[in-house]
Design a protein around this motif. Structure first.
Motif, PDB file in Angstrom:
ATOM      1  N   LYS A   1      73.576 103.551  -3.087  1.00 46.63           N
ATOM      2  CA  LYS A   1      73.975 102.387  -3.894  1.00 46.63           C
ATOM      3  C   LYS A   1      75.005 102.767  -4.954  1.00 46.63           C
ATOM      4  O   LYS A   1      74.841 103.763  -5.653  1.00 46.63           O
ATOM      5  CB  LYS A   1      72.743 101.785  -4.580  1.00 46.63           C
ATOM      6  N   ASN A   2      76.033 101.913  -5.062  1.00 41.48           N
ATOM      7  CA  ASN A   2      77.085 102.131  -6.050  1.00 41.48           C
ATOM      8  C   ASN A   2      76.855 101.178  -7.229  1.00 41.48           C
ATOM      9  O   ASN A   2      76.801  99.960  -7.040  1.00 41.48           O
ATOM     10  CB  ASN A   2      78.434 101.854  -5.380  1.00 41.48           C
ATOM     11  N   ALA A   3      76.723 101.754  -8.424  1.00 43.92           N
ATOM     12  CA  ALA A   3      76.356 100.941  -9.587  1.00 43.92           C
ATOM     13  C   ALA A   3      77.396  99.860  -9.912  1.00 43.92           C
ATOM     14  O   ALA A   3      77.054  98.847 -10.509  1.00 43.92           O
ATOM     15  CB  ALA A   3      76.147 101.833 -10.812  1.00 43.92           C
ATOM     16  N   ILE A   4      78.653 100.074  -9.532  1.00 44.08           N
ATOM     17  CA  ILE A   4      79.680  99.078  -9.909  1.00 44.08           C
ATOM     18  C   ILE A   4      79.675  97.865  -8.986  1.00 44.08           C
ATOM     19  O   ILE A   4      80.179  96.806  -9.341  1.00 44.08           O
ATOM     20  CB  ILE A   4      81.093  99.728  -9.944  1.00 44.08           C
ATOM     21  N   ASP A   5      79.070  98.002  -7.796  1.00 40.57           N
ATOM     22  CA  ASP A   5      79.071  96.886  -6.841  1.00 40.57           C
ATOM     23  C   ASP A   5      77.993  95.874  -7.192  1.00 40.57           C
ATOM     24  O   ASP A   5      77.004  95.710  -6.476  1.00 40.57           O
ATOM     25  CB  ASP A   5      78.864  97.410  -5.405  1.00 40.57           C
ATOM     26  N   LYS A   6      78.226  95.171  -8.293  1.00 42.84           N
ATOM     27  CA  LYS A   6      77.187  94.257  -8.795  1.00 42.84           C
ATOM     28  C   LYS A   6      76.946  93.105  -7.827  1.00 42.84           C
ATOM     29  O   LYS A   6      75.826  92.620  -7.713  1.00 42.84           O
ATOM     30  CB  LYS A   6      77.577  93.699 -10.167  1.00 42.84           C
ATOM     31  N   ASP A   7      78.014  92.672  -7.168  1.00 40.49           N
ATOM     32  CA  ASP A   7      77.883  91.542  -6.247  1.00 40.49           C
ATOM     33  C   ASP A   7      77.154  91.971  -4.976  1.00 40.49           C
ATOM     34  O   ASP A   7      76.383  91.211  -4.400  1.00 40.49           O
ATOM     35  CB  ASP A   7      79.291  91.029  -5.905  1.00 40.49           C
ATOM     36  N   GLU A   8      77.404  93.215  -4.541  1.00 44.36           N
ATOM     37  CA  GLU A   8      76.795  93.728  -3.318  1.00 44.36           C
ATOM     38  C   GLU A   8      75.344  94.133  -3.543  1.00 44.36           C
ATOM     39  O   GLU A   8      74.509  94.034  -2.657  1.00 44.36           O
ATOM     40  CB  GLU A   8      77.590  94.937  -2.801  1.00 44.36           C
ATOM     41  N   TYR A   9      75.051  94.607  -4.747  1.00 47.06           N
ATOM     42  CA  TYR A   9      73.677  95.051  -5.061  1.00 47.06           C
ATOM     43  C   TYR A   9      73.169  94.305  -6.294  1.00 47.06           C
ATOM     44  O   TYR A   9      72.969  94.902  -7.362  1.00 47.06           O
ATOM     45  CB  TYR A   9      73.648  96.571  -5.303  1.00 47.06           C
ATOM     46  N   PRO A  10      73.005  92.991  -6.157  1.00 42.12           N
ATOM     47  CA  PRO A  10      72.643  92.194  -7.343  1.00 42.12           C
ATOM     48  C   PRO A  10      71.275  92.555  -7.914  1.00 42.12           C
ATOM     49  O   PRO A  10      71.053  92.410  -9.119  1.00 42.12           O
ATOM     50  CB  PRO A  10      72.661  90.752  -6.818  1.00 42.12           C
ATOM     51  N   ALA A  11      70.386  93.065  -7.067  1.00 40.75           N
ATOM     52  CA  ALA A  11      69.053  93.406  -7.590  1.00 40.75           C
ATOM     53  C   ALA A  11      69.163  94.613  -8.518  1.00 40.75           C
ATOM     54  O   ALA A  11      68.545  94.646  -9.591  1.00 40.75           O
ATOM     55  CB  ALA A  11      68.100  93.706  -6.435  1.00 40.75           C
ATOM     56  N   THR A  12      69.984  95.595  -8.126  1.00 40.01           N
ATOM     57  CA  THR A  12      70.181  96.772  -8.983  1.00 40.01           C
ATOM     58  C   THR A  12      70.828  96.341 -10.305  1.00 40.01           C
ATOM     59  O   THR A  12      70.420  96.786 -11.377  1.00 40.01           O
ATOM     60  CB  THR A  12      71.069  97.811  -8.251  1.00 40.01           C
ATOM     61  N   ALA A  13      71.810  95.436 -10.208  1.00 38.43           N
ATOM     62  CA  ALA A  13      72.488  94.958 -11.422  1.00 38.43           C
ATOM     63  C   ALA A  13      71.483  94.283 -12.359  1.00 38.43           C
ATOM     64  O   ALA A  13      71.512  94.459 -13.579  1.00 38.43           O
ATOM     65  CB  ALA A  13      73.606  93.989 -11.054  1.00 38.43           C
ATOM     66  N   ARG A  14      70.578  93.520 -11.767  1.00 36.36           N
ATOM     67  CA  ARG A  14      69.584  92.803 -12.567  1.00 36.36           C
ATOM     68  C   ARG A  14      68.629  93.791 -13.260  1.00 36.36           C
ATOM     69  O   ARG A  14      68.289  93.628 -14.425  1.00 36.36           O
ATOM     70  CB  ARG A  14      68.805  91.890 -11.628  1.00 36.36           C
ATOM     71  N   LEU A  15      68.242  94.833 -12.499  1.00 38.00           N
ATOM     72  CA  LEU A  15      67.313  95.807 -13.078  1.00 38.00           C
ATOM     73  C   LEU A  15      67.999  96.626 -14.182  1.00 38.00           C
ATOM     74  O   LEU A  15      67.362  97.034 -15.150  1.00 38.00           O
ATOM     75  CB  LEU A  15      66.745  96.720 -11.994  1.00 38.00           C
ATOM     76  N   GLU A  16      69.305  96.836 -14.038  1.00 36.76           N
ATOM     77  CA  GLU A  16      70.046  97.519 -15.110  1.00 36.76           C
ATOM     78  C   GLU A  16      69.945  96.697 -16.396  1.00 36.76           C
ATOM     79  O   GLU A  16      69.644  97.224 -17.470  1.00 36.76           O
ATOM     80  CB  GLU A  16      71.516  97.701 -14.701  1.00 36.76           C
ATOM     81  N   THR A  17      70.180  95.392 -16.263  1.00 44.39           N
ATOM     82  CA  THR A  17      70.094  94.502 -17.434  1.00 44.39           C
ATOM     83  C   THR A  17      68.671  94.521 -18.014  1.00 44.39           C
ATOM     84  O   THR A  17      68.492  94.589 -19.230  1.00 44.39           O
ATOM     85  CB  THR A  17      70.512  93.072 -17.025  1.00 44.39           C
ATOM     86  N   ASN A  18      67.679  94.478 -17.123  1.00 42.15           N
ATOM     87  CA  ASN A  18      66.290  94.549 -17.613  1.00 42.15           C
ATOM     88  C   ASN A  18      66.060  95.816 -18.429  1.00 42.15           C
ATOM     89  O   ASN A  18      65.398  95.782 -19.466  1.00 42.15           O
ATOM     90  CB  ASN A  18      65.301  94.540 -16.447  1.00 42.15           C
ATOM     91  N   CYS A  19      66.592  96.936 -17.931  1.00 42.13           N
ATOM     92  CA  CYS A  19      66.361  98.221 -18.609  1.00 42.13           C
ATOM     93  C   CYS A  19      66.918  98.206 -20.028  1.00 42.13           C
ATOM     94  O   CYS A  19      66.234  98.600 -20.968  1.00 42.13           O
ATOM     95  CB  CYS A  19      67.000  99.372 -17.830  1.00 42.13           C
ATOM     96  N   TRP A  20      68.180  97.775 -20.208  1.00 39.29           N
ATOM     97  CA  TRP A  20      68.699  97.859 -21.576  1.00 39.29           C
ATOM     98  C   TRP A  20      68.081  96.818 -22.497  1.00 39.29           C
ATOM     99  O   TRP A  20      67.974  97.040 -23.703  1.00 39.29           O
ATOM    100  CB  TRP A  20      70.227  97.942 -21.649  1.00 39.29           C
ATOM    101  N   HIS A  21      67.612  95.697 -21.910  1.00 40.81           N
ATOM    102  CA  HIS A  21      66.857  94.748 -22.754  1.00 40.81           C
ATOM    103  C   HIS A  21      65.543  95.379 -23.229  1.00 40.81           C
ATOM    104  O   HIS A  21      65.123  95.178 -24.368  1.00 40.81           O
ATOM    105  CB  HIS A  21      66.576  93.452 -21.996  1.00 40.81           C
ATOM    106  N   MET A  22      64.916  96.149 -22.348  1.00 40.76           N
ATOM    107  CA  MET A  22      63.671  96.826 -22.747  1.00 40.76           C
ATOM    108  C   MET A  22      63.972  97.821 -23.871  1.00 40.76           C
ATOM    109  O   MET A  22      63.210  97.945 -24.836  1.00 40.76           O
ATOM    110  CB  MET A  22      63.055  97.584 -21.568  1.00 40.76           C
ATOM    111  N   LEU A  23      65.100  98.517 -23.734  1.00 42.86           N
ATOM    112  CA  LEU A  23      65.468  99.478 -24.778  1.00 42.86           C
ATOM    113  C   LEU A  23      65.769  98.764 -26.099  1.00 42.86           C
ATOM    114  O   LEU A  23      65.388  99.244 -27.169  1.00 42.86           O
ATOM    115  CB  LEU A  23      66.674 100.320 -24.335  1.00 42.86           C
ATOM    116  N   ALA A  24      66.436  97.608 -26.019  1.00 46.43           N
ATOM    117  CA  ALA A  24      66.727  96.846 -27.239  1.00 46.43           C
ATOM    118  C   ALA A  24      65.417  96.496 -27.952  1.00 46.43           C
ATOM    119  O   ALA A  24      65.321  96.581 -29.189  1.00 46.43           O
ATOM    120  CB  ALA A  24      67.519  95.593 -26.904  1.00 46.43           C
ATOM    121  N   ASP A  25      64.394  96.138 -27.184  1.00 42.10           N
ATOM    122  CA  ASP A  25      63.081  95.846 -27.770  1.00 42.10           C
ATOM    123  C   ASP A  25      62.458  97.101 -28.363  1.00 42.10           C
ATOM    124  O   ASP A  25      61.927  97.087 -29.476  1.00 42.10           O
ATOM    125  CB  ASP A  25      62.130  95.313 -26.695  1.00 42.10           C
TER     126      ASP A  25
END
Ligand SMILES: *Cc1c(COP(=O)(O)O)cnc(C)c1O
Length: 412
Positions: free
Chosen positions: A32-56
């Motif tokens: 999986k390539n991290a920049i291919d957000k459209d091709e791997y939308p689930a990975t992109a979503r989990l990336e967003t989840n991770c930094w939101h968890m860190l913000a908390d």
């Protein structure tokens, strides 16, 4: 085959062990390539989840207004944090019709090399505040001497690489409040929490170093250090979308729409993002706390044992902050060896325990450091102690001095 054994590498902060589930996940996701957000939308979503968890985790006042991203490590995360500081300063200066030549950034002389790189690559003057025996870390002392209208920010380090010590971010922040009162300069802080960002929230939850301090604009950490993921992941979070200038953001396509990105790289592995999400879910807050507690108790045990060897060693610090500590060799006219020799002898046993000089003003002091990580058990610690003791015995038995060894091959 010719490399050192990763588990016996006590020089690195970076993870050398994950569980079998993580290994399996890594295997299934290495394509999986991290920049291919459209091709791997689930990975992109989990990336967003991770930094939101860190913000908390880092006590962002309003998580819905934070913004963050994954990076390849703290170095890239620090570059992005530094670039945001520089661009904010530039935009403010332009709006005031003032010159944007000669920006400067204030930091300890014991910063990790990524900050020297940032200043070099992005044309910012680094202003180093030297550490000393009285001020072992950047603590706000004489800070006003370094600051002027061209200061884009102050870097505070949670877990200085030389010694593992925290810089007192709250104290630095208060010193900046006083400076603002006198001069009007409103200087933001970027916290380089490469290791402390994943330790302090679990082991020193009451310590105010994060977004609880209003002056802290951004925080970076290495997911691959005490975030417990294999090499290749870092994170940076800004307290509010307003502190990350829009002019730095690029849009990539995502689910038929656009997604903001801020990164130095284009393609890079996406697997580490999934590994980070896996450990967040697998361990949770309590799990991380248990792991970090176990790690620091091994570090404390080792520090106490090293402290007992008081005929040869003197501790620089106890591992009270992150599970890292350093020691010096006691002066003795008759001693025929130094810490570099001990480092070499331990290498023969497979252990990698670096020795290195302290930064400017203290370069005559050589220290040796242990970084204790998940996977270093008390049993292993005892084997290390056995080897340190037997190698000291050997070195002390020499009847002529070893050739002078100053081969500090170690870099921060
Ligand atoms: C390790 C470290 C870095 C660099 O992090 P990488 O993840 O190796 O790029 C920066 N700052 C500090 C304080 C560190 O400990």
């Amino acid at each position: 085959m010719l490399d050192g054994n990763a588990r016996l590498n006590l020089a690195t902060f970076v993870s050398t062990w994950m569980d079998q589930n993580a290994d399996k996940l890594y295997n299934e996701a290495f394509d999986k390539n991290a920049i291919d957000k459209d091709e791997y939308p689930a990975t992109a979503r989990l990336e967003t989840n991770c930094w939101h968890m860190l913000a908390d985790l880092w006590n962002a006042p309003d998580n819905s207004r934070t913004i963050g991203c994954s990076t390849t490590g703290s170095s890239e995360a620090c570059m992005l944090g530094g670039l945001a500081l520089k661009r904010r300063w530039q935009e403010k200066r332009k709006a005031e019709n003032k010159s944007i030549a000669y920006p400067n950034l204030i930091m300890s002389s014991a910063v990790q090399v990524c900050w020297e790189k940032f200043c070099n690559y992005f044309d910012v003057e680094p202003r180093y505040v030297p550490i000393s025996l009285e001020h072992k870390v950047l603590d706000g002392y004489e800070l006003e001497k370094y600051i002027d209208e061209n200061t884009i920010g102050v870097v505070a380090i949670m877990g200085v690489t030389y010694t593992g010590m925290y810089e007192p971010v709250e104290k630095i922040s208060k010193a900046l409040d006083e400076i603002q009162e006198k001069t009007g300069f409103n200087i933001p802080i970027h916290v380089d929490a490469a290791s402390g960002g994943m330790i302090a929230p679990f082991l020193q939850a009451n310590l105010k170093w994060d977004f609880r301090l209003e002056r802290v604009a951004s925080i970076s950490t290495s997911g691959h250090k005490y975030g417990l993921v294999y090499p290749g992941i870092g994170w940076v979070v800004w307290r509010d979308v307003d502190v990350l200038p829009k002019s730095l953001i690029f849009e990539v396509s995502y689910l038929g729409g656009k997604m903001p990105t801020f990164a130095l790289n284009f393609s890079r592995p996406g697997a580490q993002i999934l590994l980070q999400y896996w450990v967040f879910l697998r361990y949770g807050y309590d799990g991380y706390k248990a792991v970090q507690k176990a790690t620091i108790s091994v570090a404390e045990y080792l520090a106490k044992e090293v402290e007992k060897m008081s005929d040869v060693f003197e501790l620089w610090n106890h591992p009270t902050d992150i599970p890292v500590f350093a020691w010096m060799l006691k002066d003795s006219a008759s001693r025929k060896w130094n810490l570099y020799d001990l480092s070499d002898r331990l290498r023969m046993k497979g252990w990698q325990v670096p020795a290195y000089p302290m930064p400017v003003n203290l370069t005559e002091i050589t220290v040796q450091r242990l970084v204790i990580r998940n996977g270093m058990s008390i049993d292993l610690a005892d084997r290390l102690l056995d080897d340190i003791k037997s190698q000291i015995k050997y070195l002390e038995s020499l009847d002529t001095a070893l050739p002078k060894n100053n081969q500090a091959g170690f870099h921060h």
